[in-house]
Scaffold this motif. Sequence first.
Motif, PDB file in Angstrom:
ATOM      1  N   VAL A 180       0.864  -1.189   0.000  1.00  0.00           N
ATOM      2  CA  VAL A 180       0.000   0.000   0.000  1.00  0.00           C
ATOM      3  C   VAL A 180       0.895   1.232   0.000  1.00  0.00           C
ATOM      4  O   VAL A 180       1.832   1.308   0.790  1.00  0.00           O
ATOM      5  CB  VAL A 180      -0.878   0.027   1.276  1.00  0.00           C
ATOM      6  N   GLY A 181       0.616   2.169  -0.896  1.00  0.00           N
ATOM      7  CA  GLY A 181       1.344   3.444  -0.869  1.00  0.00           C
ATOM      8  C   GLY A 181       2.582   3.484  -1.737  1.00  0.00           C
ATOM      9  O   GLY A 181       3.450   4.310  -1.529  1.00  0.00           O
ATOM     10  N   LYS A 182       2.654   2.611  -2.744  1.00  0.00           N
ATOM     11  CA  LYS A 182       3.865   2.632  -3.579  1.00  0.00           C
ATOM     12  C   LYS A 182       3.872   3.840  -4.529  1.00  0.00           C
ATOM     13  O   LYS A 182       4.905   4.187  -5.083  1.00  0.00           O
ATOM     14  CB  LYS A 182       4.052   1.334  -4.348  1.00  0.00           C
ATOM     15  N   LEU A 229     -18.550   7.197  -1.187  1.00  0.00           N
ATOM     16  CA  LEU A 229     -17.239   6.570  -0.963  1.00  0.00           C
ATOM     17  C   LEU A 229     -17.177   5.200  -1.635  1.00  0.00           C
ATOM     18  O   LEU A 229     -18.007   4.336  -1.371  1.00  0.00           O
ATOM     19  CB  LEU A 229     -16.968   6.410   0.541  1.00  0.00           C
ATOM     20  N   ASN A 230     -16.206   5.048  -2.529  1.00  0.00           N
ATOM     21  CA  ASN A 230     -15.953   3.760  -3.192  1.00  0.00           C
ATOM     22  C   ASN A 230     -14.457   3.612  -3.371  1.00  0.00           C
ATOM     23  O   ASN A 230     -13.722   4.579  -3.241  1.00  0.00           O
ATOM     24  CB  ASN A 230     -16.576   3.729  -4.593  1.00  0.00           C
ATOM     25  N   LEU A 231     -14.043   2.403  -3.752  1.00  0.00           N
ATOM     26  CA  LEU A 231     -12.621   2.205  -4.063  1.00  0.00           C
ATOM     27  C   LEU A 231     -12.478   1.988  -5.555  1.00  0.00           C
ATOM     28  O   LEU A 231     -12.261   0.868  -6.019  1.00  0.00           O
ATOM     29  CB  LEU A 231     -12.072   0.993  -3.300  1.00  0.00           C
ATOM     30  N   ASP A 232     -12.652   3.041  -6.324  1.00  0.00           N
ATOM     31  CA  ASP A 232     -12.584   2.922  -7.771  1.00  0.00           C
ATOM     32  C   ASP A 232     -11.474   3.846  -8.285  1.00  0.00           C
ATOM     33  O   ASP A 232     -11.665   5.054  -8.452  1.00  0.00           O
ATOM     34  CB  ASP A 232     -13.942   3.309  -8.379  1.00  0.00           C
ATOM     35  N   ASN A 241      -6.808   7.823  -3.687  1.00  0.00           N
ATOM     36  CA  ASN A 241      -5.515   8.253  -3.142  1.00  0.00           C
ATOM     37  C   ASN A 241      -5.626   8.541  -1.642  1.00  0.00           C
ATOM     38  O   ASN A 241      -4.736   8.194  -0.863  1.00  0.00           O
ATOM     39  CB  ASN A 241      -5.059   9.505  -3.907  1.00  0.00           C
ATOM     40  N   LEU A 242      -6.748   9.149  -1.251  1.00  0.00           N
ATOM     41  CA  LEU A 242      -6.936   9.418   0.194  1.00  0.00           C
ATOM     42  C   LEU A 242      -7.044   8.101   0.966  1.00  0.00           C
ATOM     43  O   LEU A 242      -6.500   7.958   2.064  1.00  0.00           O
ATOM     44  CB  LEU A 242      -8.187  10.276   0.418  1.00  0.00           C
ATOM     45  N   PHE A 243      -7.729   7.136   0.381  1.00  0.00           N
ATOM     46  CA  PHE A 243      -7.816   5.813   1.016  1.00  0.00           C
ATOM     47  C   PHE A 243      -6.425   5.175   1.143  1.00  0.00           C
ATOM     48  O   PHE A 243      -6.098   4.553   2.138  1.00  0.00           O
ATOM     49  CB  PHE A 243      -8.725   4.877   0.212  1.00  0.00           C
ATOM     50  N   LYS A 254      -7.604  -0.955   2.711  1.00  0.00           N
ATOM     51  CA  LYS A 254      -8.537   0.037   2.155  1.00  0.00           C
ATOM     52  C   LYS A 254      -9.976  -0.487   2.248  1.00  0.00           C
ATOM     53  O   LYS A 254     -10.891   0.255   2.533  1.00  0.00           O
ATOM     54  CB  LYS A 254      -8.192   0.324   0.685  1.00  0.00           C
ATOM     55  N   GLU A 255     -10.132  -1.797   2.023  1.00  0.00           N
ATOM     56  CA  GLU A 255     -11.463  -2.395   2.037  1.00  0.00           C
ATOM     57  C   GLU A 255     -12.097  -2.260   3.430  1.00  0.00           C
ATOM     58  O   GLU A 255     -13.259  -1.917   3.579  1.00  0.00           O
ATOM     59  CB  GLU A 255     -11.400  -3.878   1.635  1.00  0.00           C
ATOM     60  N   GLU A 256     -11.264  -2.519   4.446  1.00  0.00           N
ATOM     61  CA  GLU A 256     -11.768  -2.404   5.825  1.00  0.00           C
ATOM     62  C   GLU A 256     -12.157  -0.964   6.137  1.00  0.00           C
ATOM     63  O   GLU A 256     -13.187  -0.710   6.766  1.00  0.00           O
ATOM     64  CB  GLU A 256     -10.652  -2.839   6.782  1.00  0.00           C
ATOM     65  N   LEU A 257     -11.331  -0.040   5.655  1.00  0.00           N
ATOM     66  CA  LEU A 257     -11.608   1.378   5.911  1.00  0.00           C
ATOM     67  C   LEU A 257     -12.879   1.811   5.188  1.00  0.00           C
ATOM     68  O   LEU A 257     -13.678   2.579   5.724  1.00  0.00           O
ATOM     69  CB  LEU A 257     -10.429   2.250   5.463  1.00  0.00           C
ATOM     70  N   LEU A 258     -13.070   1.284   3.983  1.00  0.00           N
ATOM     71  CA  LEU A 258     -14.280   1.639   3.241  1.00  0.00           C
ATOM     72  C   LEU A 258     -15.510   1.162   4.022  1.00  0.00           C
ATOM     73  O   LEU A 258     -16.481   1.896   4.186  1.00  0.00           O
ATOM     74  CB  LEU A 258     -14.262   0.998   1.842  1.00  0.00           C
ATOM     75  N   LYS A 259     -15.429  -0.078   4.518  1.00  0.00           N
ATOM     76  CA  LYS A 259     -16.552  -0.630   5.282  1.00  0.00           C
ATOM     77  C   LYS A 259     -16.860   0.270   6.484  1.00  0.00           C
ATOM     78  O   LYS A 259     -18.001   0.593   6.768  1.00  0.00           O
ATOM     79  CB  LYS A 259     -16.153  -2.038   5.766  1.00  0.00           C
ATOM     80  N   LYS A 260     -15.789   0.694   7.150  1.00  0.00           N
ATOM     81  CA  LYS A 260     -15.944   1.506   8.367  1.00  0.00           C
ATOM     82  C   LYS A 260     -16.585   2.871   8.064  1.00  0.00           C
ATOM     83  O   LYS A 260     -17.359   3.376   8.857  1.00  0.00           O
ATOM     84  CB  LYS A 260     -14.550   1.694   8.987  1.00  0.00           C
ATOM     85  N   HIS A 261     -16.239   3.434   6.910  1.00  0.00           N
ATOM     86  CA  HIS A 261     -16.667   4.820   6.643  1.00  0.00           C
ATOM     87  C   HIS A 261     -17.783   4.928   5.603  1.00  0.00           C
ATOM     88  O   HIS A 261     -18.197   6.040   5.262  1.00  0.00           O
ATOM     89  CB  HIS A 261     -15.469   5.666   6.202  1.00  0.00           C
ATOM     90  N   GLN A 262     -18.239   3.779   5.094  1.00  0.00           N
ATOM     91  CA  GLN A 262     -19.256   3.804   4.038  1.00  0.00           C
ATOM     92  C   GLN A 262     -20.471   4.636   4.474  1.00  0.00           C
ATOM     93  O   GLN A 262     -20.890   4.558   5.625  1.00  0.00           O
ATOM     94  CB  GLN A 262     -19.708   2.374   3.716  1.00  0.00           C
TER      95      GLN A 262
END
Length: 331
Positions: A180-182, A229-232, A241-243, A254-262
């Motif tokens: 993550v973050g490369k 909020l999506n991961l697209d 990028n913020l994710f 990122k998936e866990e964070l999306l779930k948390k903030h959806q």
Amino acid sequence: MERMLSAIKPTGQLTLGNYIGALRNFVRYQDDYELYVFIANLHCITVYQKPEELKKNLKDAVALYLAAGLDPKKCTLFLQTDVRAHAELGYIMACNTYLGELNRMTQFKDKQQKGETGLSAGLYTYPCLMAADILLYDANYVPVGEDQKQHVELTRDLAERFNNRYGETFVVPSPLTPKVGKRIMSLNDPSKKMSKSENNDKGCIYLLDDLNVVQKKVMSAVTDSYGELNLDKEKQPGLYNLFEIYAALSDTSKEELLKKHQGQGYGEFKKTVSECVVSELSKIQERYKEIIASNQIEDILNEGALKAQRIAERKLEKVERKIGINIHKRR
Ligand code: TYM
């Protein structure tokens, strides 16, 4: 213990991209690898730098390495020019590199295609110096962000070519990019890498930015008009990028964070991300101030230089003998 080496070129202040893509990972690796980390001051001058600004940036970079958690008891930290072998092997590597190979390096190509003028010969041949940086230490791994991967791949090719021509001399290194973050993107143009050379400072967070400024930069990050909020990465690159930043700094997927903030609005989400960045940078900045005040940098660099010189000089002598330019035993 396997060996690892990396470096940062502080042509300006270090950025959040440098931290997430590189520095933060060096800190993690120092317990499990024999780690060499240096300040690439020769690489800095491939583009003109005001001498006084450069000096400050170099010193700040050392302080930030330490503030981020690099421990001189666990790793070897040094300044590139304190080990003269870098420049010399750099020249030898340039003699073993084809123009075609350098022409393919995207960093140089991009600058040329953008029509930048006054590009230096040093900038063109810098991948040869970078190869020398790595090969001098027989590094097995080179942790870097995505943009530097091509240079490590060239280093592999050069090492293999040299070994074939002159006999086994160099360890062939592997690049190591973070999951993550490369590639952290600019906050105001997510199609571009976050970078210190960017004209517009709004898109780039510096590790020593005032924390209110950091918060403002995250809050005004470019997003999109979907409003969800999506991961697209394709359709919502700014949000993605913020994710990516949030995921790297919180060590959460990122998936866990999306779930948390959806379900949250962009403003609320940005506030959370900005708090996360501010909290990380405030810790670094506090330690940075202590380090600058403590005057320990001089000793750390001197000690690091001695350790690095021992390894690098031995390797350089071996190279000189192999290629036939060393005809007597130096006293
Ligand atoms: P430099 O100074 O441009 O970048 C230092 C490190 O930070 C990473 N990085 C990023 N990662 C993620 N997102 C970003 N936006 C971002 N921006 C920068 C880079 O990939 C790099 O890992 N030539 C090198 C320095 C160097 C070096 C070496 C590295 C000289 N010799 C030997 C490794 C080994 C450079 O200019 O990096």
